[in-house]
Design a protein around this motif. Structure first.
Motif, PDB file in Angstrom:
ATOM      1  N   THR A 163       0.812  -1.230   0.000  1.00 14.79           N
ATOM      2  CA  THR A 163       0.000   0.000   0.000  1.00 14.79           C
ATOM      3  C   THR A 163       0.846   1.282   0.000  1.00 14.79           C
ATOM      4  O   THR A 163       0.300   2.377   0.113  1.00 14.79           O
ATOM      5  CB  THR A 163      -0.940   0.021   1.228  1.00 14.79           C
ATOM      6  OG1 THR A 163      -0.160  -0.163   2.410  1.00 14.79           O
ATOM      7  CG2 THR A 163      -1.980  -1.075   1.143  1.00 14.79           C
ATOM      8  N   GLY A 164       2.163   1.144  -0.107  1.00 11.38           N
ATOM      9  CA  GLY A 164       3.013   2.317  -0.281  1.00 11.38           C
ATOM     10  C   GLY A 164       3.317   3.078   1.000  1.00 11.38           C
ATOM     11  O   GLY A 164       3.613   4.267   0.945  1.00 11.38           O
ATOM     12  N   TYR A 165       3.269   2.426   2.138  1.00 14.47           N
ATOM     13  CA  TYR A 165       3.661   3.053   3.422  1.00 14.47           C
ATOM     14  C   TYR A 165       2.917   4.372   3.670  1.00 14.47           C
ATOM     15  O   TYR A 165       3.512   5.359   4.093  1.00 14.47           O
ATOM     16  CB  TYR A 165       5.176   3.309   3.469  1.00 14.47           C
ATOM     17  CG  TYR A 165       6.006   2.054   3.474  1.00 14.47           C
ATOM     18  CD1 TYR A 165       6.416   1.468   4.664  1.00 14.47           C
ATOM     19  CD2 TYR A 165       6.388   1.440   2.278  1.00 14.47           C
ATOM     20  CE1 TYR A 165       7.173   0.308   4.664  1.00 14.47           C
ATOM     21  CE2 TYR A 165       7.141   0.286   2.267  1.00 14.47           C
ATOM     22  CZ  TYR A 165       7.529  -0.276   3.459  1.00 14.47           C
ATOM     23  OH  TYR A 165       8.274  -1.418   3.458  1.00 14.47           O
ATOM     24  N   VAL A 166       1.620   4.385   3.403  1.00 16.29           N
ATOM     25  CA  VAL A 166       0.884   5.631   3.662  1.00 16.29           C
ATOM     26  C   VAL A 166       0.554   5.793   5.136  1.00 16.29           C
ATOM     27  O   VAL A 166       0.215   6.877   5.586  1.00 16.29           O
ATOM     28  CB  VAL A 166      -0.450   5.727   2.892  1.00 16.29           C
ATOM     29  CG1 VAL A 166      -0.258   6.346   1.548  1.00 16.29           C
ATOM     30  CG2 VAL A 166      -1.168   4.429   2.834  1.00 16.29           C
ATOM     31  N   LEU A 167       0.608   4.704   5.908  1.00 13.08           N
ATOM     32  CA  LEU A 167       0.253   4.792   7.333  1.00 13.08           C
ATOM     33  C   LEU A 167       1.456   4.470   8.206  1.00 13.08           C
ATOM     34  O   LEU A 167       2.273   3.622   7.865  1.00 13.08           O
ATOM     35  CB  LEU A 167      -0.868   3.794   7.657  1.00 13.08           C
ATOM     36  CG  LEU A 167      -2.219   3.998   6.972  1.00 13.08           C
ATOM     37  CD1 LEU A 167      -3.184   2.904   7.398  1.00 13.08           C
ATOM     38  CD2 LEU A 167      -2.799   5.364   7.307  1.00 13.08           C
ATOM     39  N   ARG A 168       1.501   5.135   9.353  1.00 14.22           N
ATOM     40  CA  ARG A 168       2.454   4.762  10.409  1.00 14.22           C
ATOM     41  C   ARG A 168       1.661   4.026  11.482  1.00 14.22           C
ATOM     42  O   ARG A 168       0.467   4.245  11.647  1.00 14.22           O
ATOM     43  CB  ARG A 168       3.073   6.004  11.048  1.00 14.22           C
ATOM     44  CG  ARG A 168       4.063   6.731  10.198  1.00 14.22           C
ATOM     45  CD  ARG A 168       4.695   7.877  10.990  1.00 14.22           C
ATOM     46  NE  ARG A 168       3.684   8.774  11.541  1.00 14.22           N
ATOM     47  CZ  ARG A 168       3.128   9.772  10.876  1.00 14.22           C
ATOM     48  NH1 ARG A 168       3.499  10.011   9.629  1.00 14.22           N
ATOM     49  NH2 ARG A 168       2.207  10.543  11.423  1.00 14.22           N
ATOM     50  N   PHE A 169       2.359   3.174  12.231  1.00 14.64           N
ATOM     51  CA  PHE A 169       1.698   2.448  13.306  1.00 14.64           C
ATOM     52  C   PHE A 169       2.215   2.897  14.665  1.00 14.64           C
ATOM     53  O   PHE A 169       3.354   3.367  14.801  1.00 14.64           O
ATOM     54  CB  PHE A 169       1.945   0.942  13.176  1.00 14.64           C
ATOM     55  CG  PHE A 169       1.343   0.329  11.942  1.00 14.64           C
ATOM     56  CD1 PHE A 169       0.013   0.565  11.609  1.00 14.64           C
ATOM     57  CD2 PHE A 169       2.104  -0.480  11.104  1.00 14.64           C
ATOM     58  CE1 PHE A 169      -0.542   0.004  10.468  1.00 14.64           C
ATOM     59  CE2 PHE A 169       1.558  -1.039   9.963  1.00 14.64           C
ATOM     60  CZ  PHE A 169       0.235  -0.799   9.643  1.00 14.64           C
ATOM     61  N   SER A 170       1.380   2.712  15.668  1.00 14.49           N
ATOM     62  CA  SER A 170       1.811   2.894  17.049  1.00 14.49           C
ATOM     63  C   SER A 170       1.067   1.864  17.897  1.00 14.49           C
ATOM     64  O   SER A 170       0.090   1.262  17.447  1.00 14.49           O
ATOM     65  CB  SER A 170       1.540   4.318  17.531  1.00 14.49           C
ATOM     66  OG  SER A 170       0.237   4.704  17.208  1.00 14.49           O
ATOM     67  N   CYS A 171       1.542   1.650  19.108  1.00 13.22           N
ATOM     68  CA  CYS A 171       0.934   0.612  19.958  1.00 13.22           C
ATOM     69  C   CYS A 171       1.283   0.863  21.419  1.00 13.22           C
ATOM     70  O   CYS A 171       2.051   1.766  21.738  1.00 13.22           O
ATOM     71  CB  CYS A 171       1.430  -0.779  19.551  1.00 13.22           C
ATOM     72  SG  CYS A 171       3.157  -1.056  19.970  1.00 13.22           S
ATOM     73  N   GLU A 172       0.685   0.044  22.286  1.00 13.39           N
ATOM     74  CA  GLU A 172       1.043   0.035  23.705  1.00 13.39           C
ATOM     75  C   GLU A 172       1.763  -1.267  23.990  1.00 13.39           C
ATOM     76  O   GLU A 172       1.312  -2.328  23.545  1.00 13.39           O
ATOM     77  CB  GLU A 172      -0.213   0.089  24.577  1.00 13.39           C
ATOM     78  CG  GLU A 172      -0.978   1.359  24.387  1.00 13.39           C
ATOM     79  CD  GLU A 172      -2.235   1.431  25.246  1.00 13.39           C
ATOM     80  OE1 GLU A 172      -2.357   0.682  26.218  1.00 13.39           O
ATOM     81  OE2 GLU A 172      -3.088   2.259  24.903  1.00 13.39           O
ATOM     82  N   ALA A 173       2.837  -1.199  24.760  1.00 14.53           N
ATOM     83  CA  ALA A 173       3.544  -2.436  25.109  1.00 14.53           C
ATOM     84  C   ALA A 173       4.299  -2.211  26.408  1.00 14.53           C
ATOM     85  O   ALA A 173       4.591  -1.069  26.791  1.00 14.53           O
ATOM     86  CB  ALA A 173       4.517  -2.835  24.013  1.00 14.53           C
ATOM     87  N   THR A 174       4.605  -3.304  27.076  1.00 19.52           N
ATOM     88  CA  THR A 174       5.397  -3.189  28.298  1.00 19.52           C
ATOM     89  C   THR A 174       6.844  -2.869  27.939  1.00 19.52           C
ATOM     90  O   THR A 174       7.340  -3.263  26.880  1.00 19.52           O
ATOM     91  CB  THR A 174       5.323  -4.496  29.110  1.00 19.52           C
ATOM     92  OG1 THR A 174       5.328  -5.603  28.213  1.00 19.52           O
ATOM     93  CG2 THR A 174       4.072  -4.540  29.952  1.00 19.52           C
TER      94      THR A 174
END
Ligand code: SF4
Length: 528
Positions: free
Chosen positions: A258-269
């Motif tokens: 999809t051409g890296y149009v989105l960045r991701f984020s998350c919660e983690a320990t």
């Protein structure tokens, strides 16, 4: 999958309540965007909307975007509501409005699941996750949408396997109106931090969707117009490390497609720092931000709250490790712990300075029902139910001192020059380690460029011209412009503006010190 075998047709209004103004909902950033009105699409209610029988007409309204009208209530045969404790007052208000139209109202979600007593006026309480309670509710509404004679409590004794979850009904929501996209891969967390209600509500053995479900959801989010970032709302992204490792190659493939149009984020320990193979996969999948509940830099306090896993790697070293994979750390911090001392506030400010973390959600300790903390404080007779207070905990330190410390920390941590210096650090020391996505037609699309130009115009006008910290802003912004760091300028200026404005409210006593507090709980009006 959807509920099946239902004969009658019912018109269902799914209503998501307003949030109370809070540090973590970024409403001061919205006027700098192109029409954002709300924080994240509510996963739970959109999931239920997708699960309802295919032939039932469904309307979804997020009251953070627009209020339900008389026409909406007149159209509906029943109303479904979901929300967290912080939205309790607004949920009860929706119930009152729906009853004015003689509509049956059901409430589900994390708040009612932990505290059914908070919702005495609702006709149906849906306790627990999607499962048997949902099927019973649908069957009852199918039989009759009329108000039951007395409140009916439905419990999800069996939860639907997450591999059978339908894709949340993102198509019913105005996705471009959200600050962030949201997605959920897993539910539950193996740890048992004393203050946290997640293990009690969702279990200690994380349940999972399949990677294919996640990529299909991402496809749908894109179709529905999401731009920018998508947040994995999983309680702990590495609650099941093997599952995280299984997912990441699929995310990488999806990004390439999809051409890296989105960045991701998350919660983690924070102990994710011990897993370089996961961090490397996250970097490849273009994770840019990771929220870690650091809670406190004090090892004694971490031990007391049963969060020893935060010390598996020295905290500062763990933060630097995450930064070295290009990920900015966002930190949760709690004040008002039993182990706090008069100098705790000063230590926190020193930690902020040393860690160079720009965004920390600094909250007062609040005892949530169904947590070990609640049980302990109840035994110690230290729970205070007083809506005039910022917390229901009888602190060891004097209440006024704790509030004063919180306000002072908010005021000092988010002084514009200090905050922008921390962003400067992230841009020069952390972001260069991020994956540099290859040029793609999707990233270079006119839609993307137009959005960036609109946000730049808003930032320059509302912060750079009309703002009251413009000298600090321009010092920061001119460096970004000189280096062509337009994307970093936009993302950091948006968040920084919210933090600066919100922290001013906080340090002057205009907002709650606890995200969960019931004090001053008026629904916020999205900033214009
Ligand atoms: S690690 Fe996070 S989600 Fe898990 S129990 Fe602790 S605070 Fe809750």
């Amino acid at each position: 999958m959807r509920a099946e075998g239902i004969a009658n047709v019912r018109r269902i209004l799914c209503l998501f309540p307003r949030y109370t103004s809070s540090f973590g909902t970024f409403e001061y950033a919205y006027p700098l965007t192109d029409g954002v009105r709300a924080f994240m699409p509510p996963q739970g209610l959109l999931l239920i909307a997708a699960y309802l029988p295919a032939h039932w007409p469904v309307r979804f309204i997020d009251e953070n975007i627009r209020a339900a009208t008389a026409e909406d209530f007149e159209w509906a045969e029943a109303v479904l509501v979901s929300g967290m404790h912080v939205q309790r007052r607004q949920m009860n208000d929706i119930c009152r409005r729906a009853h004015a139209y003689d509509l049956t109202v059901a409430v589900g979600g994390p708040s009612v699941s932990a505290c059914p007593d908070y919702y005495p006026s609702f006709d149906y309480l849906h306790v627990g996750e999607l499962g048997t309670a949902t099927d019973q509710l649908i069957a009852r509404l199918s039989r009759t949408p009329s108000l039951p004679e007395q409140q009916v409590v439905l419990k999800s004794v069996e939860r639907l396997d997450m591999t059978r979850f339908p894709i949340p009904a993102y198509e019913l929501a105005e996705i471009p109106r959200y600050f962030l996209g949201s997605i959920q891969y897993s539910s539950g967390c193996p740890y048992q931090c004393e203050f946290c209600d997640i293990p009690g509500l969702y279990g200690r053995n994380p349940r999972l969707k399949t990677p294919q479900q996640i990529t299909a959801e991402l496809d749908k989010l894109l179709e529905c117009g999401i731009m920018g970032s998508v947040y994995f709302v999983d309680d702990n992204f590495i609650g099941n490390r093997k599952a995280a490792l299984d997912l990441l190659p699929h995310l990488v493939e999806w990004q390439k497609k999809t051409g890296y149009v989105l960045r991701f984020s998350c919660e983690a320990t924070l102990n994710i720092a011990k897993r370089p193979e996961i961090l490397a996969g996250m970097r490849e999948a273009y994770f840019a931000t990771i929220f870690c509940g650091i809670e406190t830099p004090d090892p004694v306090a971490l031990k007391a709250m049963h969060k020893d896993h935060n010390m598996m790697v020295p905290i500062m070293e763990a933060i630097q490790t995450l930064n070295s994979f290009g990920m900015e750390v966002v930190s949760g911090i709690i004040l008002g712990l039993d182990t706090d001392k008069p100098e705790t506030g000063q230590h926190l400010l020193e930690f902020i300075e040393a860690s160079q973390i720009p965004l920390l959600t600094i909250n007062l300790l609040q005892a949530l029902p169904k947590t070990p903390l609640w049980e302990r404080l109840e035994r110690e007779n230290r729970l205070i139910e007083d809506e005039g207070r910022d917390s229901n905990v009888d602190f060891r330190l004097p209440y006024d001192d704790v509030i004063t410390t919180w306000r002072a920390c908010m005021g000092r941590a988010y002084q514009p020059d200090k905050l922008l210096e921390r962003y400067e650090y992230q841009i020069t020391q952390t972001y260069p380690h991020r994956l540099q996505p290859p040029p793609s037609p999707e990233r270079a699309s006119w839609k993307n460029i137009k959005l960036g130009l609109i946000m730049l115009r808003n930032i320059f006008w509302k912060v750079g011209v009309l703002g009251d910290y413009k000298l600090h802003f321009w010092r920061f912004a001119l460096r970004r412009l000189a280096r062509g760091e337009i994307e970093y300028l936009i993302s950091s200026a948006l968040v920084a503006h919210h933090l600066i404005k919100f922290a001013r409210d906080a340090s002057s006593g205009h907002t709650n010190a606890s995200y969960y507090s019931l004090k001053l709980q008026q629904a916020s009006v999205p900033a214009e």
